[in-house]
Design a protein around this motif. Structure first.
Motif, PDB file in Angstrom:
ATOM      1  N   ASP A   1     -37.492 -25.909  15.180  1.00 21.15           N
ATOM      2  CA  ASP A   1     -37.055 -27.052  15.997  1.00 21.15           C
ATOM      3  C   ASP A   1     -37.994 -27.229  17.179  1.00 21.15           C
ATOM      4  O   ASP A   1     -38.465 -26.261  17.771  1.00 21.15           O
ATOM      5  CB  ASP A   1     -35.622 -26.872  16.506  1.00 21.15           C
ATOM      6  CG  ASP A   1     -34.989 -28.209  16.888  1.00 21.15           C
ATOM      7  OD1 ASP A   1     -34.006 -28.601  16.254  1.00 21.15           O
ATOM      8  OD2 ASP A   1     -35.496 -28.880  17.834  1.00 21.15           O
TER       9      ASP A   1
ATOM     10  N   LEU B   1     -37.141 -28.416  19.983  1.00 18.29           N
ATOM     11  CA  LEU B   1     -36.453 -28.096  21.240  1.00 18.29           C
ATOM     12  C   LEU B   1     -36.548 -26.593  21.510  1.00 18.29           C
ATOM     13  O   LEU B   1     -36.963 -25.828  20.651  1.00 18.29           O
ATOM     14  CB  LEU B   1     -34.979 -28.482  21.149  1.00 18.29           C
ATOM     15  CG  LEU B   1     -34.647 -29.966  21.198  1.00 18.29           C
ATOM     16  CD1 LEU B   1     -33.163 -30.157  20.971  1.00 18.29           C
ATOM     17  CD2 LEU B   1     -35.042 -30.553  22.546  1.00 18.29           C
TER      18      LEU B   1
ATOM     19  N   LYS C   1     -33.915 -24.762  22.078  1.00 21.12           N
ATOM     20  CA  LYS C   1     -32.651 -24.133  21.703  1.00 21.12           C
ATOM     21  C   LYS C   1     -31.999 -24.880  20.543  1.00 21.12           C
ATOM     22  O   LYS C   1     -32.405 -26.000  20.219  1.00 21.12           O
ATOM     23  CB  LYS C   1     -31.693 -24.088  22.897  1.00 21.12           C
ATOM     24  CG  LYS C   1     -31.470 -25.439  23.567  1.00 21.12           C
ATOM     25  CD  LYS C   1     -30.668 -25.256  24.816  1.00 21.12           C
ATOM     26  CE  LYS C   1     -30.649 -26.470  25.717  1.00 21.12           C
ATOM     27  NZ  LYS C   1     -31.902 -27.092  26.065  1.00 21.12           N
TER      28      LYS C   1
ATOM     29  N   GLN D   1     -28.547 -33.010  18.964  1.00 28.83           N
ATOM     30  CA  GLN D   1     -27.913 -33.998  19.854  1.00 28.83           C
ATOM     31  C   GLN D   1     -26.714 -33.423  20.609  1.00 28.83           C
ATOM     32  O   GLN D   1     -26.474 -33.763  21.763  1.00 28.83           O
ATOM     33  CB  GLN D   1     -27.431 -35.198  19.039  1.00 28.83           C
ATOM     34  CG  GLN D   1     -28.537 -36.027  18.431  1.00 28.83           C
ATOM     35  CD  GLN D   1     -27.986 -37.104  17.523  1.00 28.83           C
ATOM     36  OE1 GLN D   1     -27.144 -37.898  17.913  1.00 28.83           O
ATOM     37  NE2 GLN D   1     -28.465 -37.144  16.291  1.00 28.83           N
TER      38      GLN D   1
ATOM     39  N   GLU E   1     -28.191 -31.496  23.543  1.00 28.38           N
ATOM     40  CA  GLU E   1     -29.085 -32.251  24.434  1.00 28.38           C
ATOM     41  C   GLU E   1     -28.405 -33.463  25.034  1.00 28.38           C
ATOM     42  O   GLU E   1     -28.663 -33.834  26.159  1.00 28.38           O
ATOM     43  CB  GLU E   1     -30.326 -32.727  23.669  1.00 28.38           C
ATOM     44  CG  GLU E   1     -31.444 -31.748  23.608  1.00 28.38           C
ATOM     45  CD  GLU E   1     -31.863 -31.151  24.941  1.00 28.38           C
ATOM     46  OE1 GLU E   1     -32.114 -29.946  24.950  1.00 28.38           O
ATOM     47  OE2 GLU E   1     -31.927 -31.858  25.979  1.00 28.38           O
ATOM     48  N   LEU E   2     -27.544 -34.116  24.246  1.00 27.02           N
ATOM     49  CA  LEU E   2     -27.009 -35.401  24.704  1.00 27.02           C
ATOM     50  C   LEU E   2     -25.561 -35.331  25.182  1.00 27.02           C
ATOM     51  O   LEU E   2     -25.148 -36.131  26.004  1.00 27.02           O
ATOM     52  CB  LEU E   2     -27.124 -36.454  23.586  1.00 27.02           C
ATOM     53  CG  LEU E   2     -28.534 -36.710  23.049  1.00 27.02           C
ATOM     54  CD1 LEU E   2     -28.513 -37.784  21.983  1.00 27.02           C
ATOM     55  CD2 LEU E   2     -29.487 -37.110  24.171  1.00 27.02           C
TER      56      LEU E   2
ATOM     57  N   GLU F   1     -21.282 -28.197  23.075  1.00 29.62           N
ATOM     58  CA  GLU F   1     -21.776 -26.832  23.283  1.00 29.62           C
ATOM     59  C   GLU F   1     -20.937 -25.825  22.498  1.00 29.62           C
ATOM     60  O   GLU F   1     -21.469 -24.899  21.873  1.00 29.62           O
ATOM     61  CB  GLU F   1     -21.754 -26.494  24.774  1.00 29.62           C
ATOM     62  CG  GLU F   1     -22.414 -25.177  25.056  1.00 29.62           C
ATOM     63  CD  GLU F   1     -22.496 -24.858  26.543  1.00 29.62           C
ATOM     64  OE1 GLU F   1     -21.928 -25.607  27.366  1.00 29.62           O
ATOM     65  OE2 GLU F   1     -23.121 -23.835  26.863  1.00 29.62           O
TER      66      GLU F   1
ATOM     67  N   PHE G   1     -36.937 -34.282  19.487  1.00 27.41           N
ATOM     68  CA  PHE G   1     -36.770 -34.575  20.907  1.00 27.41           C
ATOM     69  C   PHE G   1     -38.067 -34.186  21.607  1.00 27.41           C
ATOM     70  O   PHE G   1     -38.511 -33.055  21.504  1.00 27.41           O
ATOM     71  CB  PHE G   1     -35.624 -33.759  21.495  1.00 27.41           C
ATOM     72  CG  PHE G   1     -34.270 -34.226  21.064  1.00 27.41           C
ATOM     73  CD1 PHE G   1     -33.579 -35.149  21.822  1.00 27.41           C
ATOM     74  CD2 PHE G   1     -33.672 -33.735  19.917  1.00 27.41           C
ATOM     75  CE1 PHE G   1     -32.325 -35.585  21.446  1.00 27.41           C
ATOM     76  CE2 PHE G   1     -32.417 -34.168  19.532  1.00 27.41           C
ATOM     77  CZ  PHE G   1     -31.741 -35.095  20.299  1.00 27.41           C
TER      78      PHE G   1
ATOM     79  N   SER H   1     -41.173 -27.785  30.040  1.00 27.10           N
ATOM     80  CA  SER H   1     -40.044 -26.871  29.900  1.00 27.10           C
ATOM     81  C   SER H   1     -40.539 -25.510  30.382  1.00 27.10           C
ATOM     82  O   SER H   1     -41.747 -25.308  30.518  1.00 27.10           O
ATOM     83  CB  SER H   1     -39.569 -26.780  28.442  1.00 27.10           C
ATOM     84  OG  SER H   1     -40.594 -26.241  27.642  1.00 27.10           O
TER      85      SER H   1
ATOM     86  N   SER I   1     -32.046 -30.353  35.001  1.00 29.42           N
ATOM     87  CA  SER I   1     -33.151 -29.416  34.746  1.00 29.42           C
ATOM     88  C   SER I   1     -34.003 -29.252  35.995  1.00 29.42           C
ATOM     89  O   SER I   1     -34.353 -28.128  36.379  1.00 29.42           O
ATOM     90  CB  SER I   1     -34.041 -29.908  33.608  1.00 29.42           C
ATOM     91  OG  SER I   1     -33.285 -30.066  32.459  1.00 29.42           O
TER      92      SER I   1
ATOM     93  N   GLY J   1     -36.576 -36.025  31.358  1.00 29.16           N
ATOM     94  CA  GLY J   1     -35.691 -36.249  30.218  1.00 29.16           C
ATOM     95  C   GLY J   1     -36.449 -36.266  28.900  1.00 29.16           C
ATOM     96  O   GLY J   1     -37.668 -36.062  28.851  1.00 29.16           O
ATOM     97  N   LEU J   2     -35.705 -36.515  27.832  1.00 28.74           N
ATOM     98  CA  LEU J   2     -36.285 -36.434  26.490  1.00 28.74           C
ATOM     99  C   LEU J   2     -36.237 -37.797  25.811  1.00 28.74           C
ATOM    100  O   LEU J   2     -35.356 -38.605  26.084  1.00 28.74           O
ATOM    101  CB  LEU J   2     -35.478 -35.448  25.646  1.00 28.74           C
ATOM    102  CG  LEU J   2     -35.477 -33.999  26.160  1.00 28.74           C
ATOM    103  CD1 LEU J   2     -34.363 -33.212  25.493  1.00 28.74           C
ATOM    104  CD2 LEU J   2     -36.808 -33.331  25.885  1.00 28.74           C
TER     105      LEU J   2
END
Ligand SMILES: Cc1cc2nc3c(=O)[nH]c(=O)nc-3n(C[C@H](O)[C@H](O)[C@H](O)COP(=O)(O)OP(=O)(O)OC[C@H]3O[C@@H](n4cnc5c(N)ncnc54)[C@H](O)[C@@H]3O)c2cc1C
Length: 339
Positions: free
Chosen positions: A33, A35, A37, A41, A44-45, A63, A120, A141, A161, A245-246
């Motif tokens: 991936d 990302l 982690k 979505q 992240e979203l 989560e 992302f 990151s 972040s 942001g992504l």
């Protein structure tokens, strides 16, 4: 080179459940991936938002769903390759070869694309000269925070972040937090801690400023920031961390010769195979008549794709349908104690 039964592209909820469905029938998978982690979505979203339509779970957040999916696949000890984008897919001797942005190579009879709405990607700094410093002095990151110890860090962004890393790194580095607006979007509690640090002279905040130039050739020496009234300030800087942001980009998936329908991959609903034998598409990225972009649809798609993956990975064995409640074989794979 990593050999495996299945390469899964995407560690969103559907990619994670695919690990489970492949694992219980004895197949090993590697998950890649872009990302840092798992969760796609969901993480992240909408990590804190409640989801009400996961079967048998009346309500859970994005989560919580991710944590539970990860717990469910613990027995398979799956390798995750985060912060890597799958760039190329090619076929050699009837096996798929998958290459990532970090030049890792995987060889497998099967690829399951669970790429959602695409990878992302961080929204990048809008300066041309930023590019040459990426991965050296400019980061989107944080992987190893020790690198920043005792250094001068300029952090851009107004969300969680940016605030979280400003707070964390101010313990060991000289941090300047720069945001183009006066108001921050991040958690009020973190912001109030940051304001306290500013008052104590342990961190600098510059609001209504944006990056206008980067000075330094091999390494960054300083940056210039500018406000709406064209006032400029030079900030001594070793590292820039930018958290704007992504964005979601389909990226290289569109170039692998798969039958696409706009931004989705067409599949046959018997096994979720694409027009390429051994490449499957599940979850939000696939399209077929009646497709609903729901997590539960993706789970079903992953279950059916895993059966076809088995046939390709174990051509000399017969696939046997088994219930988890009664199959000793599956229960052993899950590490269940005999009852
Ligand atoms: C606000 C919101 C609320 C929602 N609420 C619900 C709900 O209540 N119920 C429900 O069922 N659904 C809901 N959804 C939809 C649900 O989140 C998606 O259906 C689900 O996330 C799809 O899972 P996925 O694993 O297919 O893809 P994703 O979650 O999108 O994950 C795909 C992953 O693949 C990675 N990836 C893509 N391309 C590459 C590449 N080339 N290399 C490496 N990695 C790559 C991405 O980085 C990403 O992590 C909601 C969505 C949103 C935005």
């Amino acid at each position: 080179m990593i050999k495996t039964d299945v390469v899964i592209i995407g560690a969103g909820p559907v990619g994670l459940f695919a690990v489970h469905q492949l694992g219980i029938i004895g197949l090993k998978s590697e998950v890649i991936d872009n990302l840092d982690k798992a969760g796609g979505q969901c993480i992240e979203l909408y990590p804190d938002k409640p989801i009400y339509d996961i079967p048998a779970i009346p309500v859970c957040t994005g989560e919580e769903l991710t944590k539970n999916l990860l717990k469910q696949i613990e027995p398979f000890k799956t390798n995750f390759h985060f912060n890597e984008r799958v760039q190329e897919v090619s076929n050699e001797n009837n096996k798929w070869v998958v290459k990532t942005s970090k030049n890792k190579v995987f060889v497998s009879p099967n690829i399951v694309i669970a790429g959602g709405v695409g990878s992302f990607e961080p929204r990048k700094l809008p300066l041309k000269e930023a590019e040459k410093h990426e991965g050296k002095s400019i980061f989107y990151s944080v992987n190893e925070k020790n690198k920043f110890k005792g250094k001068k860090i300029s952090i851009f962004g107004g969300g969680d972040s940016a605030l979280d890393w400003a707070l964390e790194l101010s313990k060991t580095s000289n941090v300047t937090l720069i945001h183009r607006r006066d108001e921050f979007r991040g958690a009020p509690h973190t912001l109030s801690q940051i304001k306290k640090l500013e008052k104590a002279g342990k961190l600098i905040i510059k609001t209504k400023y944006q990056l206008s130039a980067i000075e330094g050739d091999k390494n960054i020496k300083s940056i210039t920031i500018k406000n709406d009234e064209e006032k400029t300030i030079k900030v001594e800087t070793d590292y820039i961390l930018s958290f704007f942001g992504l964005i979601m980009q389909l990226g290289p998936i569109a170039e692998w010769g798969l039958n696409m329908n706009k931004k989705n991959i067409s599949v046959n609903t018997e096994n979720f195979e694409t027009n390429k034998k051994g490449i499957f598409a599940v979850g939000d990225i696939c399209i077929y008549p009646g497709k609903q972009r729901l997590i539960l649809s993706g789970f079903h798609e992953a279950a059916l794709a895993s059966v076809e993956c088995f046939k390709r990975a174990r051509p000399n064995e017969k696939y046997r349908f088994q219930f988890t409640t009664s199959s000793k074989e599956i229960q052993e794979r899950l590490g269940c104690k005999p009852k």
